[in-house]
Design a protein around this motif. Structure first.
Motif, PDB file in Angstrom:
ATOM      1  N   ARG A   1      53.363  39.393  36.931  1.00  0.00           N
ATOM      2  CA  ARG A   1      52.983  37.951  36.703  1.00  0.00           C
ATOM      3  C   ARG A   1      53.067  37.010  37.643  1.00  0.00           C
ATOM      4  O   ARG A   1      52.506  35.875  37.684  1.00  0.00           O
ATOM      5  N   SER A   2      53.877  36.983  38.599  1.00  0.00           N
ATOM      6  CA  SER A   2      53.884  36.031  39.857  1.00  0.00           C
ATOM      7  C   SER A   2      52.551  36.182  40.350  1.00  0.00           C
ATOM      8  O   SER A   2      51.880  34.823  40.642  1.00  0.00           O
TER       9      SER A   2
ATOM     10  N   GLU B   1      49.707  36.796  39.180  1.00  0.00           N
ATOM     11  CA  GLU B   1      48.571  36.552  38.151  1.00  0.00           C
ATOM     12  C   GLU B   1      48.695  35.074  38.302  1.00  0.00           C
ATOM     13  O   GLU B   1      47.699  34.574  38.213  1.00  0.00           O
ATOM     14  N   THR B   2      49.864  34.445  38.163  1.00  0.00           N
ATOM     15  CA  THR B   2      49.936  32.905  38.268  1.00  0.00           C
ATOM     16  C   THR B   2      49.158  32.535  39.423  1.00  0.00           C
ATOM     17  O   THR B   2      48.535  31.466  39.606  1.00  0.00           O
TER      18      THR B   2
ATOM     19  N   ARG C   1      47.579  41.669  36.691  1.00  0.00           N
ATOM     20  CA  ARG C   1      47.719  41.893  35.195  1.00  0.00           C
ATOM     21  C   ARG C   1      48.256  43.363  35.065  1.00  0.00           C
ATOM     22  O   ARG C   1      49.018  43.882  34.454  1.00  0.00           O
TER      23      ARG C   1
ATOM     24  N   TYR D   1      51.616  44.256  35.917  1.00  0.00           N
ATOM     25  CA  TYR D   1      52.705  43.575  35.414  1.00  0.00           C
ATOM     26  C   TYR D   1      53.193  42.508  36.372  1.00  0.00           C
ATOM     27  O   TYR D   1      54.589  42.387  36.306  1.00  0.00           O
TER      28      TYR D   1
END
Length: 134
Positions: free
Chosen positions: A114-115, A117-118, A109, A112
């Protein structure tokens, strides 16, 4: 239609045109043939001279109907409620694996990413399903 030369065998799947039903032959009762629905249920009397072997399509339809009735009776008419995937999973307090995966998620996070993080959320959910649910 059955004839006198073709004896009815218990378990034979037959079509009864009088009731438009497919049933399994059980036995004779006086002049009648006793049939029961495929998959179980209340028997009925049928005229043996009017019965014929069920077609593969009629047989399949009766089997699907029986399976659906058993499924509904077992209370599985609705699919299980999926877990809420709109929110990220919370780590279980005191679990080092949960803490490590939550840390990975926070790092992603902050960057930044996002991949990543997922990915951390997916791994955390998998870990929780395997280790923290009975």
């Amino acid at each position: 239609m059955t004839t006198k030369s073709e004896p009815l065998e218990p378990g034979s799947v037959l079509y009864d045109p009088a009731t438009s039903q497919v049933g399994e032959y059980r036995d004779k009762s006086g002049p009648y043939a006793m049939l029961r629905p495929v998959g179980g249920g209340q028997e009925w009397q049928a005229d043996p001279a009017s019965l014929r072997p069920a077609t593969p399509r009629e047989r399949l339809s009766a089997e699907v109907r029986a399976t659906n009735q058993h499924t509904r009776a077992a209370g599985a008419s609705a699919p299980p409620t999926p877990e809420d995937l709109s929110r990220p999973p919370r780590p279980v307090p005191g679990c080092p694996a949960c803490a490590e995966l939550a840390g990975r998620r926070e790092t992603a996070r902050a960057e930044y990413d996002r991949s990543a993080e997922t990915d951390a959320n997916v791994l955390l959910r998998q870990h929780q399903r395997k280790e923290h649910r009975a």
